[in-house]
Scaffold this motif. Structure first.
Motif, PDB file in Angstrom:
ATOM      1  N   LYS A 119     -10.635   7.653  -0.023  1.00  0.00           N
ATOM      2  CA  LYS A 119      -9.911   7.048  -1.253  1.00  0.00           C
ATOM      3  C   LYS A 119     -10.805   6.283  -2.275  1.00  0.00           C
TER       4      LYS A 119
ATOM      5  N   VAL B  61      -1.075  -3.209  -2.753  1.00  0.00           N
ATOM      6  CA  VAL B  61      -1.190  -2.125  -1.756  1.00  0.00           C
ATOM      7  C   VAL B  61      -2.755  -1.867  -1.015  1.00  0.00           C
TER       8      VAL B  61
ATOM      9  N   LYS C  76      -5.430  -0.129   1.554  1.00  0.00           N
ATOM     10  CA  LYS C  76      -5.267   1.286   1.955  1.00  0.00           C
ATOM     11  C   LYS C  76      -6.810   1.444   2.645  1.00  0.00           C
TER      12      LYS C  76
ATOM     13  N   VAL D 147      -1.709   3.368   4.533  1.00  0.00           N
ATOM     14  CA  VAL D 147      -1.311   2.741   3.380  1.00  0.00           C
ATOM     15  C   VAL D 147      -0.652   1.621   3.827  1.00  0.00           C
TER      16      VAL D 147
ATOM     17  N   GLU E 158      -5.053  -2.017  -4.193  1.00  0.00           N
ATOM     18  CA  GLU E 158      -4.556  -1.634  -5.790  1.00  0.00           C
ATOM     19  C   GLU E 158      -3.168  -2.208  -6.045  1.00  0.00           C
ATOM     20  N   GLU E 159      -3.008  -2.022  -7.299  1.00  0.00           N
ATOM     21  CA  GLU E 159      -1.531  -2.810  -7.791  1.00  0.00           C
ATOM     22  C   GLU E 159      -0.539  -1.656  -7.254  1.00  0.00           C
ATOM     23  N   PHE E 160       0.563  -2.393  -7.052  1.00  0.00           N
ATOM     24  CA  PHE E 160       1.691  -1.514  -6.555  1.00  0.00           C
ATOM     25  C   PHE E 160       2.327  -1.191  -7.770  1.00  0.00           C
ATOM     26  N   LEU E 161       2.696   0.347  -7.705  1.00  0.00           N
ATOM     27  CA  LEU E 161       3.358   1.094  -8.780  1.00  0.00           C
ATOM     28  C   LEU E 161       4.858   1.178  -8.443  1.00  0.00           C
TER      29      LEU E 161
ATOM     30  N   GLU F 201       8.106   9.373  -7.121  1.00  0.00           N
ATOM     31  CA  GLU F 201       6.983  10.246  -6.943  1.00  0.00           C
ATOM     32  C   GLU F 201       7.199  11.690  -6.984  1.00  0.00           C
TER      33      GLU F 201
ATOM     34  N   LYS G  26       9.770  10.938   2.122  1.00  0.00           N
ATOM     35  CA  LYS G  26       8.772  10.651   3.299  1.00  0.00           C
ATOM     36  C   LYS G  26       9.352   9.769   4.248  1.00  0.00           C
TER      37      LYS G  26
ATOM     38  N   MET H 221       3.010   9.182  -9.360  1.00  0.00           N
ATOM     39  CA  MET H 221       4.036   8.187  -9.603  1.00  0.00           C
ATOM     40  C   MET H 221       4.346   8.039 -10.966  1.00  0.00           C
TER      41      MET H 221
ATOM     42  N   LEU I 210      -1.665   8.674  -7.607  1.00  0.00           N
ATOM     43  CA  LEU I 210      -1.715   7.953  -6.616  1.00  0.00           C
ATOM     44  C   LEU I 210      -2.832   8.480  -5.738  1.00  0.00           C
ATOM     45  N   GLU I 211      -3.006   9.713  -5.605  1.00  0.00           N
ATOM     46  CA  GLU I 211      -3.994  10.470  -4.789  1.00  0.00           C
ATOM     47  C   GLU I 211      -4.181  11.861  -5.066  1.00  0.00           C
TER      48      GLU I 211
HETATM   49  P1  AMP Z   1      -1.527   7.871  -0.666  1.00  0.00           P
HETATM   50  O1  AMP Z   1      -2.142   8.272   0.700  1.00  0.00           O
HETATM   51  O2  AMP Z   1      -2.493   6.999  -1.388  1.00  0.00           O
HETATM   52  O3  AMP Z   1      -0.755   8.784  -1.386  1.00  0.00           O
HETATM   53  O4  AMP Z   1      -0.376   6.672  -0.146  1.00  0.00           O
HETATM   54  C1  AMP Z   1       0.632   7.150   0.479  1.00  0.00           C
HETATM   55  C2  AMP Z   1       1.983   6.539  -0.060  1.00  0.00           C
HETATM   56  O5  AMP Z   1       1.966   5.348  -0.252  1.00  0.00           O
HETATM   57  C3  AMP Z   1       2.226   7.372  -1.386  1.00  0.00           C
HETATM   58  O6  AMP Z   1       2.967   8.272  -1.445  1.00  0.00           O
HETATM   59  C4  AMP Z   1       3.264   6.151  -1.788  1.00  0.00           C
HETATM   60  O7  AMP Z   1       4.611   6.249  -1.614  1.00  0.00           O
HETATM   61  C5  AMP Z   1       2.576   4.870  -1.607  1.00  0.00           C
HETATM   62  N1  AMP Z   1       1.589   4.247  -2.323  1.00  0.00           N
HETATM   63  C6  AMP Z   1       0.290   4.628  -2.496  1.00  0.00           C
HETATM   64  N2  AMP Z   1      -0.352   3.734  -3.556  1.00  0.00           N
HETATM   65  C7  AMP Z   1       0.777   3.260  -4.043  1.00  0.00           C
HETATM   66  C8  AMP Z   1       0.740   2.413  -5.316  1.00  0.00           C
HETATM   67  N3  AMP Z   1      -0.455   1.941  -6.026  1.00  0.00           N
HETATM   68  N4  AMP Z   1       1.942   1.934  -5.512  1.00  0.00           N
HETATM   69  C9  AMP Z   1       3.169   2.117  -4.920  1.00  0.00           C
HETATM   70  N5  AMP Z   1       2.909   3.055  -3.718  1.00  0.00           N
HETATM   71  C10 AMP Z   1       2.020   3.390  -3.369  1.00  0.00           C
END
Ligand code: AMP
Ligand code: GLY
Length: 420
Positions: free
Chosen positions: A103, A141, A143, A153, A185-188, A192, A214, A273, A282-283
């Motif tokens: 990441k 957040v 990770k 996460v 990282e900042e929370f958004l 999704e 999810k 997001m 996000l990823e």
């Molecule tokens: P990721 O593996 O980075 O996609 O994270 C898994 C899940 O965590 C995502 O599908 C989101 O539901 C949540 N998530 C990850 N990053 C954030 C973020 N910056 N703000 C809010 N939710 C997040």
């Protein structure tokens, strides 16, 4: 053609089902697969799952094309090994798979090329990570940078939770070496969207949008799962969102791929997001989503093998992907207790009602053949998918059809595709 599909879930069943529709395909091998080989013609399971065994098998059997379902082997470098032997495989090499496997690497790539994403920093030293928390507001957040089977996460509501998360990841090593680096990282706060896409490094062609669900319980409550259901297209993916996605995420990603000289063909799955009226990435995942695939591939009108071959030949530019003008709803039937503790080995009844069923299809996720029966063999057991003219109708039919299937402790969410 002989095709080898690597993986064992519902996603791989959906890929095999779609690929088998191409007349050139006369044999599919699943490594290791699940009981889906019993419902796909000329499909055989091979009980192997390590890179070197798969490579050896592909060489011996003269496999024409290998498709890898999940991320672990891509990150492990299976594509590089196939290429060294001159074998055809669909997916990114080890370096490019880092976009999913690290990441920190992915976020640095996003920042370098101006892909819109949440503000962040990466750390290998806990003291520096703690210091950075002072600059952040909550929730925050945290990770684990490496692969952690979707569990890496942690959303922290306050400083106490954030310090605990850092302790768990960096000191107690709950995600082992995947937590050697952490991303803060900042929370958004938003909605999704999953966008699967295919690339040949010259263009990126997005698929129809999808919405995963999810959490284990209705109303997005409880523990995270691999995904409990999907509707496609995603109702929140408006024209305006699409324009922002293309401008702020897809185009800069492609620019980065070109400038970094990433030469690969494969899937890019954008985890988006929608927040604050903007679209954030996000990823990246470098493989199809599960269960997104089970909802999206049934909407694909084009031949999937031809699409993959066009990517391998670096000719996607001329490929006009055709989609059905329909919507799909995929509901996951899980074993009660999933994702924590659940039984395996319970008999599944009613699957024969889907043999010539035009209303819905069923993909096997955790299913095993035991004697004359199919039995449960995982947390997520089956995916029931209906394709209809509208999302409402697809939802209605999927829920009606899934009642035909019974097994002990069958559990499913009742709100897949319901819009708040
Ligand atoms: P990721 O593996 O980075 O996609 O994270 C898994 C899940 O965590 C995502 O599908 C989101 O539901 C949540 N998530 C990850 N990053 C954030 C973020 N910056 N703000 C809010 N939710 C997040
Ligand atoms: N459904 C989310 C994923 O495959 O990562």
């Amino acid at each position: 053609m002989k095709i080898l599909i690597v993986g064992a879930g519902g996603r791989e069943h959906a890929i095999a089902w779609k690929i088998s529709q191409n007349e050139k395909v006369n044999k599919i091998f699943a490594a290791p697969g699940n009981a889906y080989n019993k419902v796909i013609k000329n499909c055989e399971n091979i009980n192997i799952s390590a890179t070197d065994d798969i490579l050896k098998f592909a060489e011996q059997e003269k496999i024409d094309l290998t498709i890898v379902g999940s991320e672990e082997l891509l990150v492990d470098g299976i594509v590089d090994k196939f290429h060294e032997k001159g074998l055809k495989i669909f997916g990114p090499d080890k370096k490019v798979a880092m976009l999913e496997g690290s990441k920190a690497f992915a976020k640095d790539f996003m920042q370098k090329y101006g892909v819109k994403t949440a503000k962040y920093k990466s750390f290998t030293e806990k003291e520096k990570a703690i210091k950075y928390l002072e600059e952040m507001s909550y929730p925050v957040v945290i990770k684990a940078s490496g692969l952690a089977a979707g569990k890496g996460v942690i959303i922290c509501q306050n400083e106490k939770e954030a310090l605990e998360a850092l302790d768990e990841i960096m000191t107690n090593k709950i995600f082992a070496s995947a937590g050697d680096t952490v991303v803060i990282e900042e929370f958004l706060d938003g909605v999704e969207v999953s966008i699967l896409s295919i690339t040949d490094s010259k263009v990126i062609l997005p698929f129809l949008s999808a919405k995963d669900h999810k959490k284990i319980f209705e109303g997005e409550q409880g523990l995270n799962t691999g995904g409990m259901g999907v509707i496609s297209p995603n109702p929140y993916y408006t024209k305006e969102v699409e324009e922002k996605f293309v401008r702020d995420i897809l185009e800069p990603t492609l620019k980065g791929i070109k400038e970094e000289k990433f030469d690969f063909c494969g899937i890019i799955f954008f985890g988006l997001m929608i927040a604050r009226g903007e679209v954030y990435l996000l990823e990246y995942n470098m493989r199809m989503g599960d269960p997104e695939t089970q909802a999206v591939l049934p909407l694909l009108e084009s031949d999937y093998l031809e699409l993959i071959e066009a990517a391998i030949d670096r000719k996607l530019e001329n490929f006009d992907i055709k989609w059905k003008n329909s919507a799909s709803c995929c509901v996951v039937l899980a074993a009660g207790g999933y994702p924590v503790k659940y039984e395996k080995g319970n008999i599944i009844s009613g699957l024969e009602k889907f043999e010539n069923n035009r209303d819905a299809k069923v993909f096997f996720a955790g299913v095993k053949e035991s004697g004359n029966n199919f039995t449960t063999n995982g947390g997520r057991v089956l995916n029931v998918v209906s394709v209809q003219d509208s999302a409402e109708k697809a939802r209605e039919v999927a829920y009606k059809e899934l009642e035909k299937i019974q097994f002990k402790d069958k559990y499913f969410r009742k709100d897949i595709g319901l819009i708040k």
